[in-house]
Write an enzyme that holds these catalytic residues in place. Sequence first.
Site, short mmCIF file in Angstrom:
data_model
loop_
_atom_site.label_atom_id
_atom_site.label_comp_id
_atom_site.label_asym_id
_atom_site.label_seq_id
_atom_site.Cartn_x
_atom_site.Cartn_y
_atom_site.Cartn_z
CB CYS A 1 -85.07 0.73 38.42
SG CYS A 1 -83.89 2.06 38.08
CB CYS B 1 -84.26 5.42 44.68
SG CYS B 1 -85.12 5.27 43.10
#
Length: 387
Positions: free
Chosen positions: A101, A199
């Site tokens: 990410c 997440c």
Amino acid sequence: MKVLAALSGGVDSAVAAARAVDAGHDVVGVHMALSRNRDQFRTGSRGCCSIEDAGDARRAADVLGIPYYVWDLSEKFEQTVVADFFAEYEAGRTPNPCVRCNEHIKFEALLDKALALGFDAVCTGHYARIELRPDGSRELHRAADLAKDQSYVLAVIGPDRLARSMFPLGDVASKDEVRAEAARRGLGVSAKPDSYDICFVADGDTHGFLRDKLGARPGDIVDAEGQIVGAHDGAYAYTVGQRKGLAIGRPAPDGKPRYVLEVQPITNRVVVGSAADLAVGAILADDAGWLAGDVEPPVGIGGVPSRDAAWFDCSAQVRAHGTAVDARARVLPGGRVRVELTGDPGSPGLRGVAPGQSIVLYDGTRVLGQATVGATERMTATTEVRE
């Protein structure tokens, strides 16, 4: 400077943005929408990027008096981070989605878009320090609060993007200091729990998340001699070093716990063994990237390394909150690096290192570079560092 502050909806990014405002920068807040099917509230875990988080980010921007926008980066996130997550597990490797990410979203998609819009830098709430060298180049260092240090997941961003990054929390003594500052500023996220887990796995059940996507694939759990000792419903759900969840009906001959030693996606087997079998003496890693120019190899035609670089001393870390161990490393042609442990051969060293994990090399607190673990060699009592 014109600064884009990435507001996750948590206390760290809010205080980082506030410090950027205090420093006199022209700050604009942006929340990244990374999922098109976001849970409004998390259940069973705390992730980030929920609708709740977007609302918290907006309120923080209002308190700071800065413009606020939501950028939809969900397609890029799905194509890179989530797709990589499934592909790596399916290949018997263990990915780190936070590293991906940072590489593809926060310091590629977000930063590149910010620069295209005329911003000078991106500000985030990461715990890491940037130090200037005499020649004006930048070094990435561990945070002052080692318990919160995030330099491991930032090592992948490269020198060009590091030059456009701001980490205002790198020098804080503790998370308590950040929360206290948020409360003084009237930021409602001052007591918000830390985000953890993956997440995009809202309930924290990574095994179930993989099974829903990849389906059941029953196979054998075998010992190092190939004897069947159990069964599984998908080798992709296991990672090197894992102890819990093996569901082996009978103990090892010595009565000690078993651990995953290897995941074999082609044969659909999971190999288990003792804790001693997990000790690693050397690591060969791929796709190396460097933040320190002084360890890069000499290059030949077309920028391709012409020969192996010299060995250099360092410390190596293979998990975001793992312990760095003494090592030496050598950069090889083809973007590879060999890392060998240099401590006492009888010490535990690194255990349970899985292909796909990031290995980050340090010189003290300075990040030298990182690579992706491709293969490991066992440590034995007679292991010697080879020239």
